[in-house]
Design an enzyme around this catalytic site. Structure first.
Site, short mmCIF file in Angstrom:
data_model
loop_
_atom_site.label_atom_id
_atom_site.label_comp_id
_atom_site.label_asym_id
_atom_site.label_seq_id
_atom_site.Cartn_x
_atom_site.Cartn_y
_atom_site.Cartn_z
CG ASP A 1 -14.38 26.87 -14.71
OD1 ASP A 1 -15.56 25.45 -15.55
OD2 ASP A 1 -14.39 27.10 -14.11
CG HIS B 1 -21.46 22.23 -21.19
ND1 HIS B 1 -23.05 23.05 -20.65
CD2 HIS B 1 -22.28 21.07 -21.91
CE1 HIS B 1 -23.73 23.03 -20.80
NE2 HIS B 1 -23.57 21.85 -21.93
O1 F6P Z 1 -17.89 21.34 -17.21
C1 F6P Z 1 -18.30 20.21 -17.65
C2 F6P Z 1 -19.58 19.89 -16.92
O2 F6P Z 1 -19.98 18.16 -17.37
C3 F6P Z 1 -20.66 20.88 -15.75
O3 F6P Z 1 -21.68 20.72 -16.97
C4 F6P Z 1 -20.82 19.90 -15.06
O4 F6P Z 1 -21.15 20.82 -13.38
C5 F6P Z 1 -19.52 19.05 -14.44
O5 F6P Z 1 -18.97 19.34 -15.40
C6 F6P Z 1 -20.24 18.29 -13.91
O6 F6P Z 1 -19.62 17.24 -13.07
P1 F6P Z 1 -19.98 15.39 -13.17
O7 F6P Z 1 -20.82 14.92 -13.91
O8 F6P Z 1 -18.55 14.63 -13.38
O9 F6P Z 1 -19.94 15.24 -11.88
#
Ligand code: F6P
Length: 483
Positions: free
Chosen positions: A390, A182
């Site tokens: 991003d 992602h």
């Molecule tokens: O962008 C990568 C990601 O895993 C997204 O899918 C998600 O919004 C974010 O990071 C989640 O961050 P965390 O799980 O650390 O709160």
């Protein structure tokens, strides 16, 4: 690295593996593995993004979702009993504090995340954290292996789980294993600042398919494999490296545009919206919504807005910048620092420009439900989305989808968001140049209705082409296809 613990996880894994035969055609069940699993309530709308896409796939095919429960266990890490929610089975893992510290807070978010976002200087690498990351990947592999049948297809998500396929392969799994990243994948020279880059690349090559958000991300990985891992290009976007053939592909994650527009429409019925409207009146509204993360470029954006107010005196008093930034990963040092810095900046800008009846910046350190956010997007004249890097940035896509096509707002978008590869009709900016962002804000606020409609229609075409279901279907079709 803590060889003993990783070794133990692996031998447990070997013991629990079912007999693996050659993977057959597209008939296998779907197993999804991601660090977080979405809360699932049948019939309720989901949080969106990854959660919605994955959940739909599981609901359609039926299948199993494995991930961290979000809870820290007293004592050792342990699996929770499996739960059934409609056609979806959920299996979660509680992490013990040392596992959480080394895997999530440590390697994944203090070393890998900054490097993947081109911020090597912020990375804090430790061998102990990496050992913990591998150990937890081994635990996830154990959980998968306990449920794995020969024809199952395993779809893994994101940077937390680079090591999962390697652990499964070592235990003898020959199932189709795919990972979708992602985040961005950085240029080879940046990736190589991670001392374990080669080990990570070897692990990634244990998957059958690696999906990226954009072609530049895919190419960066390919460059690394060709130049640094002695790999070769094979037909069909495949690479030969570390004794395996791995396919790569580009699958830009999308949104459910029609559902977003439906959520955005009932402006008058939403209590929070009424409060917002009553307080800003006829003021023009600029909106930004981001997790509080240094990759999102919030400090740079505040500076750009200040430049905009300096350069456009006549706008003062009639424009509001609403920054919604729910705290994130606040137990990681660099995230605590950004929060303090932003509070200071918001206070400084407001102190400098506020009047008795006008506050230029509204900085809210909390999240809102989608049902509230989408109408806010629809009301906003400008969506300001300026990450320094991003993977995709779904806020940009949601802002576009929420607009009324008869009178749409304007998206100002960083050229370094994955979404910029598709949303070429946004006003694309370099977030490192505050004057350029300030000029784009003024251009957005003074844009004619015809131009706004034209740009919006072009972006909607892109959103429809790469919808959330297209993302999911294309990835699963490529993963399921016979090799
Ligand atoms: O962008 C990568 C990601 O895993 C997204 O899918 C998600 O919004 C974010 O990071 C989640 O961050 P965390 O799980 O650390 O709160």
């Amino acid at each position: 690295m803590d060889e003993t613990m990783f070794g133990r996880a692996l031998s447990e894994l070997r013991g629990s593996m079912p007999r693996i035969t050659a993977a057959s055609a597209e008939s296998g069940r779907l197993i999804v593995v991601s660090n977080r699993v979405a809360p699932i309530e049948e019939g309720q709308p989901t949080a969106g993004g990854l959660a919605a896409g994955v959940l739909d796939a599981l609901r359609e095919k039926g299948g199993l979702w494995i991930g961290w429960s979000g809870d820290i266990a007293d004592g050792g890490s342990r699996l929770q009993p499996e739960r059934q929610k409609g056609r979806v089975r959920l299996q979660t893992l509680d992490l013990a504090q040392p596992d959480y510290d080394a895997y999530y807070r440590g390697f994944a978010n203090s070393a890998l995340w900054p490097v993947l976002h081109y911020r090597s200087a912020l990375a804090r690498f430790s061998r102990a954290d990496y050992a913990g990351y591998q150990r937890v990947n081994g635990m996830f592999a154990t959980a998968v292996a306990a449920k794995l049948e020969p024809d199952d297809v395993v779809w893994v998500h994101d940077y937390h789980l680079f090591g999962l396929a390697a652990a499964l392969r070592e235990a003898g799994a020959s199932n189709r294993l795919g990972i979708f990243l992602h985040t961005p994948f950085p240029a080879p020279a940046v990736f190589m600042t991670l001392p374990v880059h080669s080990d990570l690349a070897r692990s990634l090559c244990q998957y059958d398919l690696i999906g990226f958000q954009t072609e530049p991300d895919r190419r960066a990985f390919e460059d690394y494999i060709l130049r640094e891992a002695d790999g070769h290009i094979m037909p069909g976007r495949a690479l030969m490296a570390f004794g395996r053939v791995v396919r790569t592909g580009v699958y830009p994650i999308g949104v459910q545009a029609e559902e977003i527009r439906r959520q955005a429409e009932p402006l008058a019925d939403c209590a929070q919206m009424s409060r917002l409207r009553a307080s800003i009146g006829a003021s023009r509204l600029i909106i930004s919504v981001d997790r509080l993360d240094y990759s999102k470029g919030l400090a740079e954006r505040f500076l750009a807005y200040e430049r905009f107010l300096e350069a456009n005196e006549e706008r003062r008093g009639s424009v509001t910048f609403l920054q919604i930034a729910p705290p994130s990963r606040s137990d990681v040092e660099s995230y605590r620092e950004i929060r303090v810095g932003l509070e200071r900046e918001a206070g400084r800008i407001n102190g400098r420009f506020s009047e008795l009846d006008w506050t230029p910046v509204r900085y809210l350190n909390k999240g809102f439900a989608r049902q509230t956010l989408m109408p806010m997007f629809a009301r906003a004249d400008v969506g300001l989305v300026t990450p320094m890097r991003d993977g995709m940035n779904l806020v940009a896509k949601e802002y576009v989808a929420a607009q009324d096509p008869r009178d749409p707002g304007v998206l100002v978008l960083s050229q370094f968001a994955g979404a910029a590869c598709e949303l070429k009709s946004a006003l694309l900016v370099n977030p490192h140049d505050p004057d350029e962002v300030a000029e784009a804000l003024e251009q957005a606020l003074s844009m004619s209705l015809d131009e706004r409609r034209e740009r919006h229609a072009e972006m909607m075409t892109a959103l429809r082409r790469n919808s959330l279901s297209a993302w999911r279907d294309r990835f699963l079709a490529d993963l399921g296809a016979r090799r």
